[in-house]
Enzyme design. Sequence first.
Site: not given
Length: 255
Positions: A67-68
């Site tokens: 997600n990053h």
Amino acid sequence: MKLLFVGDVVGESGCDFLYKNIYKIKMENSIDITIVNGENSAQGNGITPRSMESLFSMGVDVITTGNHCFRRKESMDIYDNNNCVIRPANFPAGAPGSGIAVIDKAPYKIAVINLIGTMYLDSFDNPFNVIDEILKDVDTPNIIVDFHAEATSEKKAMGFYLQNKVTAVLGTHTHVQTADECILGGHTAYITDVGMAGPENSVLGIDKDIIISKFKNKMPVRFIESAEKCFINAVVLGFDEKTGKANDIKRLIVR
């Protein structure tokens, strides 16, 4: 073949500690392929060209993310320019890069697929539907899936869903190594979360006092990487490269 998969590497200290230990780990376990989740490898989280090069300098074959993956503006060009740095395949259409990398270890190939969960995370395409479409075009039985997800139920479901279809389903994201490693259906290696590489006496790599303050006071805080000693969480997989069948999964903790 033997494959080393290292859980989410956190910041410069995690990269440095991995650099100091990875060669010994690979020698002791006769490792042929190395995969690392690098989505938190940059200082402050995300991935940058600098942290990417740090991981590749250790002999890493593929860097997965989560997600990053697009957290840092410096990361936007990484995925289109490096076939062995992948982001979750179920990002919406138009996202840079790819969710799959294929390593050619002639005469065998290993496909590495990155997926992200949808429970308690941002809205992404359905990972179960996306993996179905990807597997139609994969021309090797050796398939490693990094499932970057929050909910243990979603990870377990994906493990059972891909049982006998892939070599391994390895969970990442929560930074806490689980003790449920197994071989599903006598074929697919599985663990709910591989863990992390970074400061051990911390909250997911971040200074524990900062996180305690955030939970207690509900005020915004600036996350700072913990200065405590590091450890490495990883798994070693053994598999038959002719059939893609896993025959062993072993958890590692290196302090």
